[in-house]
Design an enzyme around this catalytic site. Structure first.
Site, PDB file in Angstrom:
ATOM      1  N   ASN A   1       6.462   5.197 -10.628  1.00  0.00           N
ATOM      2  CA  ASN A   1       5.535   5.361  -9.904  1.00  0.00           C
ATOM      3  C   ASN A   1       4.185   5.713 -10.875  1.00  0.00           C
ATOM      4  OD1 ASN A   1       6.447   5.763  -6.976  1.00  0.00           O
ATOM      5  ND2 ASN A   1       7.424   7.734  -7.355  1.00  0.00           N
TER       6      ASN A   1
ATOM      7  N   ASP B   1       0.752  -1.117  -0.020  1.00  0.00           N
ATOM      8  CA  ASP B   1       0.029  -0.029  -0.041  1.00  0.00           C
ATOM      9  C   ASP B   1       1.046   1.194   0.264  1.00  0.00           C
ATOM     10  OD1 ASP B   1      -1.772   2.128   0.734  1.00  0.00           O
ATOM     11  OD2 ASP B   1      -2.956   1.050   1.945  1.00  0.00           O
ATOM     12  N   VAL B   2       0.904   2.025  -1.073  1.00  0.00           N
ATOM     13  CA  VAL B   2       1.992   3.034  -1.220  1.00  0.00           C
ATOM     14  C   VAL B   2       1.572   4.129  -0.351  1.00  0.00           C
ATOM     15  CG1 VAL B   2       2.462   2.610  -3.748  1.00  0.00           C
ATOM     16  CG2 VAL B   2       0.699   4.301  -3.173  1.00  0.00           C
TER      17      VAL B   2
ATOM     18  N   TYR C   1      -7.714  14.780  -7.416  1.00  0.00           N
ATOM     19  CA  TYR C   1      -7.074  14.209  -8.244  1.00  0.00           C
ATOM     20  C   TYR C   1      -5.921  15.436  -8.900  1.00  0.00           C
ATOM     21  CZ  TYR C   1      -5.254  10.841 -12.013  1.00  0.00           C
ATOM     22  OH  TYR C   1      -4.431  10.110 -12.836  1.00  0.00           O
TER      23      TYR C   1
ATOM     24  N   THR D   1      -7.688   3.042 -19.500  1.00  0.00           N
ATOM     25  CA  THR D   1      -7.480   2.017 -18.465  1.00  0.00           C
ATOM     26  C   THR D   1      -8.810   1.874 -17.581  1.00  0.00           C
ATOM     27  OG1 THR D   1      -6.870   3.859 -16.763  1.00  0.00           O
ATOM     28  CG2 THR D   1      -5.121   2.863 -18.571  1.00  0.00           C
TER      29      THR D   1
END
Length: 326
Positions: A90, A64-65, A156, A192
């Protein structure tokens, strides 16, 4: 500077789907050792199997980053297994749609924690190893949202603007280490699963803003960044025309972006509020692409026409401004 491409060791954070998964497969196909990190163990094992079938070695490290200690452990595992790290990608990100006022605070924070601080943790983990080696490439998947904004994606946008700034600062601070490169890849909307995974508080089903870029193009840019590092690599012409409009004529952009988003990013079908994969992985859709380009061609054509018109308006406005100041 071109780097050797044989027997690379590449760590990919966010390897379970989308750009990260595509990059893992691309590096493995040319014999690289890939270290695969994401939250979902089962999905990572599937990606690892595909990487081995493609010709590379793969190490699965569920991570989990948002947990800095876990990302530090990821870097240690990579070095213990393969002896070094040549590149770190990343690519981990989560997304939320909805007006800022309608987006729950914990969701907003988790998007920023994953999409910005996840990359901060990656940089903190790998840069000491790069300095020890005297070389390495850090690739941050920034997004065109690092240079413009639009309604409904405040968390975001905040994360990506921060990530682009961080990337530039790291590049400046590493001038004393010429063997270390920090690259930003800025794609437009990419086909995606991130849109299907997104949290949603906008009241409508969502789609990527067309015309949608093939993930293979972004993957190719990531591979190119590792082989021939560049500060900034853009992918997707139409969305970057929008960034130009945003920069040159911000008032015009601000007036047009919401109706553009309402028309081309929101579907007519209603959608109940949901957290998506913001807090936990969603393994139902985890491929590289999600089929948007195959099913959205008519809308993509209309959006492309509108984008060209907006860009032309921006260019005309920019010319007027230059004429007034000359």
């Amino acid at each position: 500077m071109r780097r050797r491409v044989v027997h690379q060791v590449v760590v990919i954070a966010g390897a379970s789907s989308g750009i990260g998964r595509g990059a893992a497969l691309a590096f493995a196909a040319r014999g690289a050792d890939v270290v695969l990190a994401a939250r979902g163990v089962e999905t990572l094992e599937e990606v690892a199997r595909q990487c081995r079938e493609a010709g590379g070695r793969a190490l699965v490290v569920p991570t989990d980053v948002t947990d800095e200690a876990a990302v530090q452990s990821l870097a240690r595992r990579a070095v213990e297994e393969f002896g070094r790290i040549d590149a770190w990608v990343n690519a981990a990100a989560v997304w939320s749609y909805g007006r800022f006022e309608d987006t729950p605070g914990p969701v907003f924070r988790q998007v920023v924690d994953t999409t910005l601080f996840g990359q901060v943790h990656g940089a903190r983990a790998v840069l000491p190893q790069f300095r020890l080696q005297g070389r390495g490439v850090l690739v941050n998947i920034v997004s065109i949202y690092g240079q413009l904004s639009s309604p409904y994606v405040s968390s975001y946008v905040a994360a990506k603007w921060g990530l682009l700034g961080l990337t530039e600062v790291l590049r400046q601070e590493l001038r004393d280490a010429p063997g270390i490169s920090v690259c930003a890849v800025l794609p437009g909307a990419v086909d995606t699963p991130i849109y299907r995974h997104a949290a949603n508080y906008v009241g409508h089903r969502i789609r990527p803003l067309p015309p949608v870029v093939a993930p293979e193009r972004v993957v190719a840019a990531v591979v190119r960044a590792v082989d021939r590092p560049e500060p900034m690599i853009y992918v997707g012409r139409a969305h970057h025309l929008a960034a130009r409009l945003h920069r040159l004529t911000p008032r015009l952009y601000g007036a047009l972006v919401k109706p553009f988003m309402d028309e081309f990013a929101l579907q007519d079908a209603p959608a109940a509020p949901r957290e998506g994969n913001v807090f936990a992985p969603d393994t139902r859709v985890s491929g590289v692409d999600d089929g948007w380009r195959r099913h959205d061609r008519r809308r993509a054509g209309r959006a492309a026409t509108a984008a060209v018109a907006l860009a032309a308006a921006g260019a005309a406005a920019s010319g007027l401004l230059r004429g007034r100041t000359s």
